[in-house]
Scaffold this active site. Structure first.
Site, short mmCIF file in Angstrom:
data_model
loop_
_atom_site.label_atom_id
_atom_site.label_comp_id
_atom_site.label_asym_id
_atom_site.label_seq_id
_atom_site.Cartn_x
_atom_site.Cartn_y
_atom_site.Cartn_z
N GLY A 1 -6.12 6.01 -10.45
CA GLY A 1 -6.27 7.45 -10.70
C GLY A 1 -6.31 7.77 -12.19
O GLY A 1 -5.56 7.20 -12.96
N ARG B 1 -11.27 2.29 -8.29
CA ARG B 1 -10.50 1.32 -7.52
C ARG B 1 -11.53 0.28 -7.10
O ARG B 1 -12.66 0.62 -6.77
CB ARG B 1 -9.84 1.98 -6.31
CG ARG B 1 -8.82 3.01 -6.74
CD ARG B 1 -7.79 3.34 -5.68
NE ARG B 1 -6.68 4.05 -6.30
CZ ARG B 1 -6.69 5.36 -6.58
NH1 ARG B 1 -7.75 6.09 -6.27
NH2 ARG B 1 -5.67 5.94 -7.18
N ASP C 1 0.90 0.45 -11.19
CA ASP C 1 1.39 -0.92 -10.98
C ASP C 1 0.42 -1.78 -10.17
O ASP C 1 0.39 -3.00 -10.34
CB ASP C 1 2.81 -0.95 -10.41
CG ASP C 1 3.02 0.01 -9.26
OD1 ASP C 1 2.00 0.49 -8.71
OD2 ASP C 1 4.17 0.28 -8.92
N THR D 1 0.08 7.44 -14.72
CA THR D 1 -0.03 8.11 -13.41
C THR D 1 0.76 9.40 -13.48
O THR D 1 1.86 9.42 -14.02
CB THR D 1 0.51 7.24 -12.26
OG1 THR D 1 0.72 8.09 -11.11
CG2 THR D 1 1.81 6.55 -12.57
N ASP E 1 2.22 10.75 -11.09
CA ASP E 1 3.33 10.74 -10.13
C ASP E 1 4.66 10.36 -10.77
O ASP E 1 5.72 10.63 -10.21
CB ASP E 1 3.02 9.76 -8.99
CG ASP E 1 1.77 10.15 -8.24
OD1 ASP E 1 1.43 11.34 -8.24
OD2 ASP E 1 1.12 9.26 -7.64
N ASP F 1 6.04 7.52 -10.92
CA ASP F 1 6.77 6.74 -9.90
C ASP F 1 6.79 5.24 -10.20
O ASP F 1 7.00 4.43 -9.30
CB ASP F 1 6.14 6.99 -8.52
CG ASP F 1 4.68 6.54 -8.44
OD1 ASP F 1 4.10 6.20 -9.49
OD2 ASP F 1 4.13 6.52 -7.33
N ARG G 1 3.00 11.39 -4.21
CA ARG G 1 3.20 10.37 -3.16
C ARG G 1 4.65 10.43 -2.67
O ARG G 1 5.07 11.48 -2.23
CB ARG G 1 2.81 8.99 -3.65
CG ARG G 1 1.32 8.89 -3.96
CD ARG G 1 0.88 7.48 -4.25
NE ARG G 1 1.20 7.10 -5.61
CZ ARG G 1 0.65 6.07 -6.24
NH1 ARG G 1 -0.23 5.32 -5.62
NH2 ARG G 1 0.98 5.79 -7.48
P1 ADP Z 1 -2.63 1.93 -9.26
O1 ADP Z 1 -3.00 1.09 -10.42
O2 ADP Z 1 -2.70 3.37 -9.55
O3 ADP Z 1 -1.33 1.49 -8.62
P2 ADP Z 1 -4.14 0.76 -7.05
O4 ADP Z 1 -2.91 0.23 -6.37
O5 ADP Z 1 -5.15 1.48 -6.24
O6 ADP Z 1 -3.81 1.79 -8.20
O7 ADP Z 1 -4.82 -0.47 -7.81
C1 ADP Z 1 -5.95 -0.25 -8.61
C2 ADP Z 1 -6.85 -1.46 -8.56
O8 ADP Z 1 -6.15 -2.61 -9.03
C3 ADP Z 1 -7.33 -1.85 -7.18
O9 ADP Z 1 -8.41 -1.09 -6.74
C4 ADP Z 1 -7.73 -3.31 -7.42
O10 ADP Z 1 -8.99 -3.37 -8.04
C5 ADP Z 1 -6.69 -3.77 -8.43
N1 ADP Z 1 -5.64 -4.52 -7.70
C6 ADP Z 1 -4.52 -4.02 -7.14
N2 ADP Z 1 -3.80 -5.00 -6.53
C7 ADP Z 1 -4.50 -6.14 -6.72
C8 ADP Z 1 -4.32 -7.52 -6.33
N3 ADP Z 1 -3.25 -7.90 -5.63
N4 ADP Z 1 -5.27 -8.40 -6.72
C9 ADP Z 1 -6.35 -8.03 -7.43
N5 ADP Z 1 -6.59 -6.76 -7.80
C10 ADP Z 1 -5.69 -5.83 -7.45
#
Ligand code: ADP
Length: 319
Positions: free
Chosen positions: A11, A72, A103, A126, A128, A130, A172
């Protein structure tokens, strides 16, 4: 000169553009070549990588969102696409990365580091707020200011029409935005996932207040609570006897002109991230704690669930 790149993942938040501006300026000051990676990990895989300079960041400090886009990426979860990403970085001789994200994004980059050895530093971003290991994430202050402006505006119309407004904030599972907005907007009710509630306990008091001349209510509810916001509005209509409307603030909370605090935090986060990489440290996240800025590993960052500040929660419990 060494090459360093930055990308945004997940985001977007207001504060990313000030971070990009300082990234370019501070990299050049440190005799590094700055590169932008457009559209997050998707762009890393698709080779949307460009060497940048001052003119690429002129005029962006006032703008929300991110000039370089975010995404994403399902593909980045797959080894073969991460190999493509590595090949793209190798072709440009880039071996230092900064990621603005959450994270999940850091976890992805940590896997990438373990496979290919590309040093990275994460900047928690973020609205949030969080992320376990950091007290502050880029974008939170601007989001709070947007919520404040929205609630102030809703208050005008609520009082004119004798209405209850149920304002739904993002977050969230984390009620931080709702709680801080409640304490700073003088709302009558705040519901967050961290605290169980029983609406019936408010009925007598709210009805009494109407008898004594109250014309409107503002209730701030976090998206993660057990009920839908419309159910809270229905409760106001059925049990309190006042017309009620729901206002879901939604993505508005992500946008807007970055606040002074977010501009300053962007400056500090980026300075710490680049300094860290120049110290040849590998895979770390810059966190802002009560002791100031520290660096943590991804395992520390995700080792717990972020708890709301006890003092803040105490104010709500005592109401
Ligand atoms: P945030 O960074 O806000 O927590 P996401 O959890 O949607 O957002 O993660 C963002 C992007 O990070 C995902 O779309 C993916 O490309 C990458 N990502 C997250 N977890 C993994 C993983 N275990 N292995 C590889 N890429 C990952």
């Amino acid at each position: 000169m060494k090459n360093i790149a930055i990308l945004c993942s997940g985001g977007d938040v207001s504060g990313m553009n000030p971070a990009l501006k300082h990234f370019v300026e501070y990299s050049i000051q440190k005799e590094l070549n700055p590169f932008f990676i457009y559209d997050g990990y998707e762009g890393l895989i698709d080779n949307k990588i460009k060497k940048v300079s001052y003119c690429d960041v002129s005029g962006i400090i006032t703008r929300g969102g991110t000039k370089i886009g975010s995404s994403r990426s399902k593909r980045f979860m797959q080894k073969k696409h991460r190999q493509t990403a590595k090949d793209n970085l190798d072709a440009l001789d880039i071996n230092m990365l900064i990621v603005l994200g959450g994270d999940g994004s850091f976890r992805g980059l940590d896997i990438f580091y373990r496979e290919h050895g590309v040093r990275f530093c994460g900047v928690p971003s973020t609205i949030d707020n969080d992320i376990f290991a950091t007290e502050y994430c880029l974008g939170v202050d601007t989001a709070l200011n947007i919520i404040k402006t929205s609630i102030d505006a809703l208050r005008d119309t609520a009082s004119s029409f004798k209405r209850a407004f149920v304002v739904e904030t993002m977050g969230r599972d984390c009620g931080y935005l709702a709680l801080v907005s409640h304490l700073t907007s003088g709302s009558e009710l705040c519901l967050i996932p961290e605290l169980d509630y029983d609406l019936s306990l408010h009925e007598e008091e709210f009805k009494k207040q109407i008898k004594n001349g109250r014309r409107y209510f503002i209730a701030i509810v976090s998206e993660g609570i057990k009920q839908d916001s419309q159910e809270i509005a229905n409760w106001f209509e059925r049990k309190i006897g006042i017309e009620a409307r729901v206002s879901v603030l939604g993505h508005i909370q992500r946008g807007g002109n970055p606040s002074i605090y977010d501009r300053l935090m962007a400056y500090k986060f980026i300075t710490h991230a680049i300094d860290r990489l120049l110290e040849k440290k590998t895979n770390s996240i810059v966190c802002y704690t009560k002791k100031g800025f520290v660096y943590k590993s991804i395992d520390e960052v995700v080792s717990g669930k972020k708890a709301l500040d006890k003092n803040l929660l105490g104010y709500l419990k005592n109401q």
